[in-house]
Design a protein around this motif. Structure first.
Motif, short mmCIF file in Angstrom:
data_model
loop_
_atom_site.label_atom_id
_atom_site.label_comp_id
_atom_site.label_asym_id
_atom_site.label_seq_id
_atom_site.Cartn_x
_atom_site.Cartn_y
_atom_site.Cartn_z
N ASP A 157 23.03 52.80 77.36
CA ASP A 157 23.09 54.26 77.38
C ASP A 157 24.17 54.75 78.31
O ASP A 157 24.49 54.12 79.32
CB ASP A 157 21.75 54.83 77.86
CG ASP A 157 20.66 54.75 76.80
OD1 ASP A 157 21.00 54.52 75.63
OD2 ASP A 157 19.49 54.93 77.15
N GLU B 66 19.40 51.39 73.51
CA GLU B 66 18.77 51.21 72.21
C GLU B 66 18.92 49.78 71.73
O GLU B 66 20.00 49.18 71.84
CB GLU B 66 19.43 52.14 71.18
CG GLU B 66 18.84 52.04 69.80
CD GLU B 66 19.53 52.93 68.79
OE1 GLU B 66 19.19 52.83 67.61
OE2 GLU B 66 20.40 53.73 69.18
N HIS C 214 16.07 49.84 66.94
CA HIS C 214 16.09 51.29 67.17
C HIS C 214 15.09 51.76 68.21
O HIS C 214 15.04 52.94 68.51
CB HIS C 214 15.93 52.11 65.88
CG HIS C 214 17.01 51.84 64.88
ND1 HIS C 214 18.35 52.04 65.14
CD2 HIS C 214 16.95 51.36 63.62
CE1 HIS C 214 19.05 51.71 64.07
NE2 HIS C 214 18.23 51.28 63.14
N ASN D 159 13.95 51.97 72.17
CA ASN D 159 14.70 51.98 73.42
C ASN D 159 13.98 51.12 74.43
O ASN D 159 12.75 50.99 74.40
CB ASN D 159 14.86 53.41 73.95
CG ASN D 159 15.90 54.18 73.19
OD1 ASN D 159 17.05 53.75 73.08
ND2 ASN D 159 15.52 55.31 72.64
N LYS E 259 10.04 53.57 68.75
CA LYS E 259 10.49 54.69 67.92
C LYS E 259 9.30 55.54 67.50
O LYS E 259 9.38 56.76 67.48
CB LYS E 259 11.21 54.13 66.69
CG LYS E 259 11.98 55.14 65.94
CD LYS E 259 13.40 55.15 66.44
CE LYS E 259 14.25 55.99 65.52
NZ LYS E 259 15.17 56.81 66.26
#
Length: 96
Positions: free
Chosen positions: A59, A37, A22, A24, A86
């Motif tokens: 993305d 991600e 999670h 990026n 995150k």
């Protein structure tokens, strides 16, 4: 934002120790740029050898594409990456 200049081995170790599901990531290696991600981090053995693969959901992809990056296979080709944890500050890593 942190900026680091790391050797190839240090960069791979950074990815292994710090990139989590999670988060990026934007990573440039060889002539490839992947941004998205992290869906999975895999340390399974392949053909008896240790492995390290990142599964990244790209993305802004109309196809919902994902790529699997075999970090050990491309480690000598990694140019730079930006890690967006995150929970934390972004880290820009340049491989020297």
């Amino acid at each position: 934002m942190k900026e680091l200049e790391l050797t190839t081995n240090e960069a791979v170790n950074y990815l292994k120790e710090n990139v989590k599901i999670h988060d990026n990531i934007e990573i440039s290696y060889n002539r490839i740029f992947a941004e998205g991600e992290v869906l999975n981090v895999d340390f399974s053995k392949y053909f008896g050898e240790p492995g390290f693969k990142l599964l990244v959901s790209l993305d802004e992809s109309d196809l919902g594409a994902t790529v699997e990056i075999d970090v050990y296979e491309v480690e000598e080709d990694i140019i730079e990456f930006t890690h967006y944890p995150k929970d934390g500050d972004e880290v820009v890593v340049t491989v020297v």
